[in-house]
Write a protein that holds these residues in place. Structure first.
Motif, short mmCIF file in Angstrom:
data_model
loop_
_atom_site.label_atom_id
_atom_site.label_comp_id
_atom_site.label_asym_id
_atom_site.label_seq_id
_atom_site.Cartn_x
_atom_site.Cartn_y
_atom_site.Cartn_z
N SER A 108 0.85 -1.18 0.00
CA SER A 108 0.00 0.00 0.00
C SER A 108 0.89 1.24 0.00
CB SER A 108 -0.94 -0.05 1.20
OG SER A 108 -1.87 1.00 1.11
N THR A 109 0.32 2.36 0.36
CA THR A 109 1.07 3.61 0.23
C THR A 109 0.70 4.60 1.32
OG1 THR A 109 1.41 5.55 -1.17
CG2 THR A 109 -0.68 4.40 -1.45
N THR A 110 1.69 5.35 1.80
CA THR A 110 1.41 6.43 2.75
C THR A 110 0.56 7.51 2.09
OG1 THR A 110 3.55 7.33 2.13
CG2 THR A 110 3.45 6.13 4.22
N SER A 111 0.57 7.54 0.76
CA SER A 111 -0.17 8.57 0.03
C SER A 111 -1.65 8.58 0.39
CB SER A 111 0.03 8.32 -1.48
OG SER A 111 -0.70 9.23 -2.22
N LEU A 112 -2.20 7.42 0.77
CA LEU A 112 -3.64 7.40 1.06
C LEU A 112 -3.97 8.11 2.37
CD1 LEU A 112 -4.27 5.08 3.39
CD2 LEU A 112 -4.01 3.54 1.47
N MET A 113 -2.93 8.46 3.14
CA MET A 113 -3.16 9.21 4.38
C MET A 113 -3.09 10.72 4.15
SD MET A 113 -1.07 6.94 7.20
CE MET A 113 0.55 7.30 6.56
N ILE A 114 -2.77 11.10 2.91
CA ILE A 114 -2.53 12.52 2.63
C ILE A 114 -3.79 13.18 2.05
CG2 ILE A 114 -1.00 14.19 1.51
CD1 ILE A 114 0.30 12.27 3.61
N SER A 115 -4.48 13.92 2.90
CA SER A 115 -5.64 14.70 2.45
C SER A 115 -5.11 15.96 1.74
CB SER A 115 -6.48 15.11 3.65
OG SER A 115 -5.69 15.95 4.48
N GLN A 116 -6.01 16.70 1.13
CA GLN A 116 -5.58 17.93 0.47
C GLN A 116 -4.97 18.90 1.49
OE1 GLN A 116 -5.66 18.12 -2.95
NE2 GLN A 116 -4.32 19.88 -2.57
N ALA A 117 -5.58 18.95 2.71
CA ALA A 117 -5.07 19.88 3.73
C ALA A 117 -3.66 19.48 4.18
CB ALA A 117 -6.02 19.91 4.93
N ILE A 118 -3.41 18.18 4.31
CA ILE A 118 -2.06 17.76 4.72
C ILE A 118 -1.08 18.07 3.59
CG2 ILE A 118 -0.60 15.78 5.34
CD1 ILE A 118 -3.07 14.52 6.68
N ARG A 119 -1.52 17.81 2.35
CA ARG A 119 -0.68 18.11 1.19
C ARG A 119 -0.33 19.59 1.13
NH1 ARG A 119 2.13 19.23 -2.26
NH2 ARG A 119 2.30 18.61 -4.43
#
Ligand SMILES: NC(=O)c1ccc[n+]([C@@H]2O[C@H](COP(=O)([O-])OP(=O)(O)OC[C@H]3O[C@@H](n4cnc5c(N)ncnc54)[C@H](O)[C@@H]3O)[C@@H](O)[C@H]2O)c1
Length: 323
Positions: A108-119
């Protein structure tokens, strides 16, 4: 064991297949693109092909690393992501459950934990991300489909008792970052070892360990990243003056960086916390930021790969002229 490795022609696959063989597994590589570690060229989205491969190769366990990922967003429509990342995962899980496997490892990927606000780094502190972080709000089709695939893994554990480990892996790609242009590729990668990167070798090793440990662990998710030197108490300071925090922890870092013309990060907006993988899975990355500094000090080669021209094998295969 006889292991099916999907994505075997990819960057991770080419490191993972030999590591699996070195501990005694027989590896069948499945990928849409050909490659030295790939015995079957075909798609995980093709359920009949997956069933045939299971039968023909006597598959006993799956490591599912094949996927469309972030750089593919610009190349393929959303439906492709659903077909490959969701339907493909379902096909493999169904075949594994039918064959009564006792383990399944999903990249899987840490990317799925990244919301627009975190980004967008809107918080006034660095956001700490671990397996408990949520509610999850992935910001693109890659994250959405990887999250759905994780949920399918969880469901198959619930309904079939299949032990499924989802490895939320941080970045390990060798190519340039497609969103940051202000630092050189090697400088940016070196900085990322502080909070959001690991080597491809470490990523591969984590998969080997996960395959071994899955039946004892059951259904779990793990964040994989190089151990961060930061503590949660640093969160605010990282957002205000990351270079200051790093200099406090590694007083010789600014000098070593200056010799290369590199820059420490001014701000850090997120930190991946991989401590659970260490506690529960028994995995810790060998390469961390202090190893990067060691290399700068001794003049040894950098302990990570950087290849500005790396292109996914699938893209390379599709770019080849038809005969
Ligand atoms: N590269 C990173 O930094 C990173 C970070 C986090 C997670 N991941 C995950 O790691 C895994 C491996 O990625 P990688 O970096 O090696 O990328 P990669 O593009 O080099 O490899 C992915 C492989 O999957 C194959 N593939 C694509 N569609 C397929 C299909 N339908 N059937 C079978 N194979 C298919 C591709 O041909 C390719 O060889 C992926 O699941 C990715 O989401 C990568």
């Amino acid at each position: 064991m006889r292991v099916l490795l999907t994505g075997s022609s990819g960057w991770l696959g080419r490191f993972l297949a030999p590591q699996l063989r070195s501990v005694g597994h027989a590896v069948t590589g499945l990928d849409v693109a050909p490659g030295p570690e790939t015995q079957v060229v075909g798609s995980v989205a093709d359920a009949e092909l997956v069933a045939r491969v299971f039968g023909a190769h006597g598959i006993e366990a799956v490591i599912h690393a094949g996927a469309l990922h972030k750089p593919d967003i610009a190349r393929y429509p959303a439906q492709h992501f659903i077909d490959v990342n969701v339907t493909g995962t379902l096909n493999l899980l169904e075949a594994a459950a039918r064959a009564r496997h006792d383990r399944f490892v999903f990249t899987s990927t840490t990317s799925l934990m990244i919301s627009q606000a975190i980004r967008d780094e809107t918080a006034d502190h660095a956001v700490w991300l671990d397996e408990e972080s949520g509610p999850l709000a992935p910001r693109n089709i890659y994250g959405v489909t990887k999250r759905a695939a994780e949920d399918l893994c969880r469901l198959f554990h619930l309904e079939h008792g299949l032990a499924c480990l989802s490895l939320r892996t941080a970045r390990f790609f060798p190519e340039e970052d497609d969103t940051h242009r202000d630092l050189s590729g090697e400088n940016l990668k070196a900085n990322e070892f502080l909070h959001r990167r690991l080597t491809v070798e470490d990523a591969a090793r984590a998969h080997v360990i996960a395959l071994e440990r899955a039946p004892q662990i059951g259904s779990e998710t793990f964040v994989l990243s190089a151990p961060s030197p930061f503590a949660r108490g640093d969160a605010q300071a990282l957002k205000e003056d990351a270079a200051g925090v790093i200099t406090r922890l590694f007083p010789y870092a600014p000098g070593l960086y200056a010799r290369r013309g590199w820059h420490l990060p001014a701000r850090i907006g997120r930190v991946y916390d991989a401590s659970r993988a260490e506690r529960v899975l028994g995995f810790r990355c060998e390469t961390d930021f202090s190893r990067v500094l060691d290399a700068l000090r001794t003049g040894a080669p950098l302990p990570f790969a950087h290849d500005a021209d790396y292109v996914s094998p699938q893209v390379r295969a599709e770019a080849r002229p038809m005969r």
